[in-house]
Design a protein around this motif. Structure first.
Motif, mmCIF file in Angstrom:
data_model
loop_
_atom_site.group_PDB
_atom_site.id
_atom_site.type_symbol
_atom_site.label_atom_id
_atom_site.label_comp_id
_atom_site.label_asym_id
_atom_site.label_seq_id
_atom_site.Cartn_x
_atom_site.Cartn_y
_atom_site.Cartn_z
ATOM 1 N N HIS A 193 3.006 22.900 -20.813
ATOM 2 C CA HIS A 193 2.376 24.176 -21.138
ATOM 3 C C HIS A 193 3.013 24.838 -22.356
ATOM 4 O O HIS A 193 2.314 25.370 -23.224
ATOM 5 C CB HIS A 193 2.503 25.141 -19.945
ATOM 6 N N ASP A 194 4.346 24.832 -22.412
ATOM 7 C CA ASP A 194 5.061 25.738 -23.310
ATOM 8 C C ASP A 194 4.843 25.416 -24.785
ATOM 9 O O ASP A 194 4.465 26.280 -25.568
ATOM 10 C CB ASP A 194 6.556 25.708 -22.988
ATOM 11 N N GLY A 197 1.329 25.933 -26.042
ATOM 12 C CA GLY A 197 1.030 27.338 -26.293
ATOM 13 C C GLY A 197 1.519 27.782 -27.650
ATOM 14 O O GLY A 197 0.814 28.484 -28.390
ATOM 15 N N LYS A 407 4.379 29.847 -13.158
ATOM 16 C CA LYS A 407 3.921 30.289 -14.493
ATOM 17 C C LYS A 407 2.493 30.830 -14.466
ATOM 18 O O LYS A 407 1.789 30.788 -15.474
ATOM 19 C CB LYS A 407 3.960 29.145 -15.508
ATOM 20 N N VAL A 411 0.330 30.917 -17.865
ATOM 21 C CA VAL A 411 -0.640 29.849 -18.128
ATOM 22 C C VAL A 411 -2.050 30.425 -18.232
ATOM 23 O O VAL A 411 -2.835 30.034 -19.115
ATOM 24 C CB VAL A 411 -0.560 28.772 -17.039
ATOM 25 N N ARG A 415 -4.669 30.130 -21.452
ATOM 26 C CA ARG A 415 -6.058 29.637 -21.319
ATOM 27 C C ARG A 415 -7.047 30.640 -21.903
ATOM 28 O O ARG A 415 -8.030 30.255 -22.549
ATOM 29 C CB ARG A 415 -6.391 29.387 -19.850
ATOM 30 N N TYR A 422 -6.495 23.422 -23.130
ATOM 31 C CA TYR A 422 -6.272 22.455 -22.053
ATOM 32 C C TYR A 422 -7.348 21.372 -22.016
ATOM 33 O O TYR A 422 -7.517 20.697 -21.004
ATOM 34 C CB TYR A 422 -6.165 23.186 -20.714
ATOM 35 N N LEU A 426 -2.344 17.786 -19.196
ATOM 36 C CA LEU A 426 -0.890 17.864 -19.222
ATOM 37 C C LEU A 426 -0.271 16.478 -19.100
ATOM 38 O O LEU A 426 -0.848 15.567 -18.504
ATOM 39 C CB LEU A 426 -0.385 18.739 -18.077
#
Length: 538
Positions: A193-194, A197, A407, A411, A415, A422, A426
């Motif tokens: 995720h991190d 982003g 998170k 998250v 989104r 996404y 992942l």
């Protein structure tokens, strides 16, 4: 006083001099000194940055050492009578000549790095985050300027409003970090995720963005490397694969010693950082953050500690028997006392998410993750962590604790900011960690000859013959690829076991500290020996 900072980091006004390692945002250095004149030691709460700072106020006869909110740049201090030595380098000559600090050494053996402000050297401490320290003869007087604690009354607005505010804060954080930068910015891109982003936020600024990911051997479809490839293609960045490990284990150990200085975990991809250093990278963005709490409340503080890599001495298992019998109980006692101190700091709070946040803010970030950033990438580039922006952190501490679980709010905000983010799924595995067990076997004789043959201060704690004995016990698994597949299947099942669906089917899964493997123990011990020898000092 010594700081390994560039001359441009020295700034003066009449009667006032500051030396800074790092950078501040939305403010120039002269403005920083003006804030000090106006507000005194609490001036640091009025600006944001990633820095360590020493300030000399001749008019007030004050020497002040200041750390940022998260402890991204370290200051180490030692006292000898009325003399105070302060440095950003843990290998300062006045530190390294001291005997081992047994609690710090135990922390490295058990967790991989010295936690809780410890170092490897007796009488040498790491200054705490978010504090100003007045240097006095024979000591330091600490004054925290930012507590970083959850608000008594959390923000009760609808989550849609919280996501909207967080989105604006994240965009502002990235904009203020790219403003004024020259040339391309770089991002270490993985498949979680991190970093994706940060990729989206940086792409939205229109800056020239270069991304890279580590690689090692053949890559499964959902590895960090493969997912990073797809993300880079989606956002049109120039993307590069960097070999994580180039096959010379002795060189890898020496780099970990010379660059990590005994204050970081063993870096699997240290060879990649050696390659990146030659590419004229000036500004590197990372996805370090504090939004990730466990998916459900961990009511057992022992599980909280394990979750944040603060394991008990018992995780050494039979490897503890390899330590000098006269020293092993002292190491265990010293480390157990530190763990109890850390436990007590979290136990002040009743809410499990707040307990976990304390462990992340006070231990995981400043003593495990950020020293690794500073000592490897930070040797040649400025590190920017937009999720650790002061305004973002202040927002985080106002949140209802349950929005941090897994998170969730973070998250969901990503989104909404970028619905296409996404489209690429992942990652499920790293894809760049070497088989260190096999590498230790392959280089076993060279290690014995070059790293264990000479004397070391470590000999009094871990005799050379004990290290040789562990090396000789290593074996290659007979089933080769099947063993790796079995490990991947077990990891997948473990992930499912801790997922929401897994908990519904099987109930809550207790967190247990896995035993330290011989390979992991050897990497830590051999790095310590390289650090103690001439090879680690070059």
């Amino acid at each position: 006083m010594t700081l390994d900072a560039a001359p441009a980091s020295v700034v003066r006004q009449p009667g006032l001099t500051a030396v800074m390692k790092g950078q501040v945002y939305d403010l120039d250095a002269q403005g920083m000194l003006t804030l000090y004149r106006q507000h005194g030691p609490n001036f640091a709460r009025r600006f944001d940055g990633a820095f360590a700072l020493v300030l000399f106020d001749e008019a007030q006869s004050v020497v002040l050492a200041v750390t940022d909110r998260v402890g991204s740049h370290k200051l180490y201090v030692a006292h000898a009578g009325e003399r105070v030595t302060l440095s950003t380098r843990p290998d300062h000559p006045e530190f390294t000549g001291r005997p081992y600090n047994l609690a710090g050494l135990a922390s490295v053996l058990v967790t991989g790095s010295p936690l809780n402000g410890l170092t490897l050297h007796e009488g040498v401490q790491t200054l705490s985050r978010a504090s100003s320290y007045r240097v006095e003869p024979g000591g330091m007087v600490q004054q925290p300027y930012w507590e970083g604690q959850m608000a008594q009354g959390p923000d009760t607005r609808p989550e849609a409003e919280l996501r909207e505010e967080l989105a604006e804060l994240l965009k502002r954080s990235v904009r203020r970090r790219v403003e004024g930068l020259k040339g391309p910015v770089h991002l270490s891109l993985s498949g979680g995720h991190d970093s994706r982003g940060v990729l989206s936020l940086l792409a939205a600024t229109g800056r020239d963005l270069h991304t890279f990911s580590y690689t090692q051997g053949s890559q499964p479809a959902r590895s960090d490397t493969r997912v990073a490839d797809a993300l880079a293609a989606q956002y049109g960045t120039r993307h590069e694969h960097i070999q994580a490990y180039q096959g010379d284990l002795l060189a890898t150990l020496r780099r970990n010693a010379a660059w990590g200085h005994g204050v970081t975990n063993f870096c699997d991809e240290v060879d990649a950082w050696d390659t990146l250093e030659g590419q004229s990278i000036t500004d590197l963005f990372t996805g370090d953050q504090m939004f990730e709490m466990h998916a459900y409340p961990l009511t057992d503080l022992s599980e909280q500690l394990i979750k944040r890599h603060i394991e008990p001495f018992s995780t050494l298992g039979s490897l503890a028997n390899r330590l000098n019998p006269g020293v092993s109980p002292v190491l265990e006692s010293a480390w157990t006392a530190e763990v109890e101190t850390i436990r007590a700091s979290a136990a002040r709070f009743a809410d499990p998410f707040q307990q976990e946040l304390v462990l992340v803010a006070d231990q995981l970030l400043p003593y495990r993750l950020l020293p690794w950033r500073e000592r490897y990438a930070g040797r040649f580039a400025r590190i920017h962590s937009p999720y650790l922006d002061a305004a973002v952190l202040d927002f985080l501490y106002r949140l209802p604790p349950d929005t941090l679980a897994g998170k969730r709010l973070f998250v969901d905000t990503l989104r909404e900011l970028d619905p296409a983010l996404y489209t690429v799924p992942l990652a499920r595995s790293q894809g760049y960690e070497a088989d260190w067990n096999a590498e230790l076997i392959k280089h076993r004789e060279a290690i014995k000859e070059e790293l264990i043959s000479g004397p070391s201060r470590l000999d009094a704690v871990i005799p050379p013959e004990a290290i040789r004995g562990v090396l000789d016990t290593l074996t290659v698994t007979a089933d080769g690829g099947r063993s790796k597949l079995k490990q991947q299947v077990r990891q997948t099942l473990g992930t499912f076991r801790h997922s929401e669906m897994g908990r519904k089917i099987f109930g809550l899964a207790p967190l247990k500290a896995p035993p330290i493997t011989p390979a992991t123990w050897l990497l830590r011990v051999l790095t310590l020996r390289a650090l103690d020898g001439d090879t680690g000092r070059r």
